[in-house]
Scaffold this active site. Structure first.
Site, mmCIF file in Angstrom:
data_model
loop_
_atom_site.group_PDB
_atom_site.id
_atom_site.type_symbol
_atom_site.label_atom_id
_atom_site.label_comp_id
_atom_site.label_asym_id
_atom_site.label_seq_id
_atom_site.Cartn_x
_atom_site.Cartn_y
_atom_site.Cartn_z
ATOM 1 C CG ASP A 131 -1.684 1.214 1.452
ATOM 2 O OD1 ASP A 131 -2.273 1.704 0.471
ATOM 3 O OD2 ASP A 131 -1.714 1.728 2.581
ATOM 4 C CG ASP A 144 -2.138 7.427 0.676
ATOM 5 O OD1 ASP A 144 -1.202 7.468 -0.147
ATOM 6 O OD2 ASP A 144 -3.197 8.050 0.533
#
EC number: 3.1.3.3
Length: 388
Positions: free
Chosen positions: A170, A172
């Site tokens: 991922d 963020d």
């Protein structure tokens, strides 16, 4: 001490070679103390006493102690269900280590070896365990990890541990410290409104796609020059460069999937040398953000779908993939991967993932793959020397 150890090892080799029926030899060096074990077939009748006398005389000449045990034969094969248990702690106390060992024993497992992977920025220790199934061991140790305040990863042992892998992260709050939508919102002067929509999504009032469209709509009219400003504001998570650099040197492929925007992930892909990158795309018309996204939406299900797509393109079995994320929208991806790592994640994510890392250094994930801190530093030094 190194030369003395070499001399002792050479002498032990000559001794076992001189014994008729030498079958096996093992050596372990711990804290400057050497342990040599030689397995030989039974001597001819009446010669066992000569063998014992020879061994003891040799040991005395080498300033070593010798013990001879008869009748045990070869080592028993290690039990089935071989696993590698990696424990991360800061600090990793003796009490924690003892509790983990006791829990392993409770499952019927045997600790064949203990090896330290790193001493900083966290202490990482690996237990080689046999005699119990990996899933049973993982389930048992998850509870222990929470109670002891350490992170524990349990993976099946075997050649695949060092085989080529695909690692997908991922973005963020995982690869980077920021939330990209909030960086854009700051330039649009709508941070509070974006935060309200995010909170509504967290309460379950909006699904991810609804919240994405609602937040992006607030960016309508923003000049596209803001994209470059946001790229410059992005802060990598500590250890991110080390993680990616080391994985690439090992021959792994690395990718990112994000509910954020390609305007940022494409830049990260180029800067960090990533193999794959996929995110949502902000629509820009006549130099302005329209407040809409285009193309395929990357949501919770989309991240898992992209993990499978990347694995197929990389030619890596799904069982050889590693996924890293922090949010609920990463859960499908974490569960689909061979190893799902919750990185500084919410409790619900930590509980659902295969393992969790609760330290602010992304490169600690390397220890879960069996890479030692010494190997990382040696690789960096080799590159520096070549560059010089």
């Amino acid at each position: 001490m190194a030369s003395a150890t070499a001399a002792q090892y050479a002498a032990a080799t000559r001794l076992t070679a001189a014994v008729d029926g030498a079958y096996d030899i093992e050596q372990v060096v711990t804290r400057g103390r050497i342990v040599l074990c030689a397995l030989v077939t039974e001597p001819s009748a009446g010669l066992e006493g000569d063998l014992r006398s020879t061994v003891h005389s040799w040991a005395e000449s080498m300033k070593m102690q010798a013990e001879i045990i008869s009748g045990l034969g070869d080592n028993r094969p290690r039990g089935s269900g071989r696993s590698l248990v990696t424990v991360l702690g800061h600090p990793l106390t003796a009490e924690s280590t003892a509790a983990i060992a006791a829990r392993i024993t409770k499952t019927g497992g045997n600790i064949d070896r203990i090896f330290r992977l790193a001493k900083y920025p966290v202490t990482a220790v690996e237990f080689a365990v046999s005699g119990t199934e990996t899933e049973v061991l993982r389930t048992e140790l998850v509870t222990e990890a929470s109670a002891l305040g350490v992170d524990i990863a349990v993976v099946a042992a075997g050649l695949h541990r060092r085989a080529q892998r695909l690692v997908v992260m991922d973005v963020d709050s995982t690869l980077i410290q920021d939330e990209v939508i909030e960086l854009f919102a700051a330039h649009a002067g709508c941070e509070e409104k974006v935060a309200e929509v995010t909170a509504a999504a967290m309460r379950g009032e909006l699904d991810f796609e609804q919240s994405l469209h609602a937040r992006v709509a607030l960016l309508e009219g923003l000049d596209e020059s803001v994209v470059q400003k946001v790229r410059e504001e992005v802060r990598l998570t500590p250890g991110a460069r080390t993680l990616i650099r080391t994985l690439k040197r090992l021959g792994f492929q690395v990718g990112v999937v994000s509910g954020g925007f390609t305007q940022v992930t494409d830049d990260l892909k180029e800067r960090l040398g990533l193999d794959f990158a996929q995110a949502n795309t902000l629509e820009i018309v006549d130099g302005k953000l329209t407040g809409r996204v285009t193309g395929e939406i990357v949501d919770r299900a989309g991240k898992a779908r992209l993990l499978r797509r990347f694995a197929a393109e990389a030619g890596v079995p799904l069982a050889q993939t590693v996924a890293i994320g922090d949010g609920a929208n990463d859960l499908d991806m974490l569960n689909a991967a061979g190893l799902g790592v919750a990185f500084n994640a919410k409790p619900v994510v930590r509980q659902a993932a295969h393992t969790a890392v609760n330290f602010p250094f992304l490169d600690t994930v390397l220890y879960l793959l069996g890479v030692t801190r010494e190997e990382v530093e040696a690789a960096d030094m080799h590159v520096d020397e070549n560059a010089g």
